[in-house]
Motif scaffolding. Structure first.
Motif: not given
Length: 180
Positions: A39-40, A44, A84, A89, A106, A109-110, A114
């Motif tokens: 992750s960025w 997390q 999220y 992020s 982001w 994306y993260d 996951q």
């Protein structure tokens, strides 16, 4: 199960065997696998609201999913609502501004990274999944007490397939990639 086998055999399942349940321990194993994704800046920011009681699943199916998705998820052993933390992020920690033009993209994306870990771990454990992006985020937020600092992305139905889906045709590498 080897990773390549899990990748090749994972399918979106729309018919679950309601007699087969999952345990909290198994659900925790899936979330732990999700946490191993990059992750960025190791932010997390992915969050999971795991619904596996019969009463709460029925409420999510009735109040938070359109009829076609409720039908697709019927019989699933659990529903995992993914979200999220917004504005973290992809953001500069000192001034809170986006670090580039993608901004909260982001975080999404993260979360996708996951979620893919979760999907593949589920397949490795013999379970099946369906990621649903058409859902009522406001109803999910209210029913599951998800605060406004989180962006709700999807609901993942998790369980055991009642029937085997047929493989889908995939594009070739040459159709989607360019090499320089």
């Amino acid at each position: 199960m080897e990773l390549q086998t899990a990748i090749e055999n994972r399918r979106s399942i729309r018919c679950y065997d309601a007699s087969k349940k999952v345990t909290e321990e198994e659900l925790r194993t899936l979330i732990a696998a999700a946490l191993q994704a990059p992750s960025w800046k190791n932010s997390q920011t992915g969050r999971y609201s795991v619904v596996y009681s019969e009463e709460k699943k029925a409420q999510v199916l009735e109040k938070c999913l359109p009829p076609f998705n409720a039908k697709n998820a019927a019989g699933a052993a659990a529903l995992i609502v993914t979200s999220y933390v917004k504005n973290w992020s992809g953001y500069d920690r000192e001034n809170g501004t986006p670090a580039n033009e993608v901004g909260n993209g982001w975080g999404m994306y993260d979360l996708g990274l996951q979620n893919e870990n979760l999907l593949l771990k589920a397949k490795e454990m013999g379970m099946d999944t369906l990621v649903m992006g058409i859902r009522d985020a406001a109803a999910l937020r209210e029913l599951l007490d998800i605060d406004e600092t989180q962006e709700i992305a999807s609901v993942i139905a998790l369980g055991y397939a009642a029937q085997e889906p047929r493989p889908r045709v995939r594009k070739t590498v040459d159709e989607i990639a360019r090499f320089f």
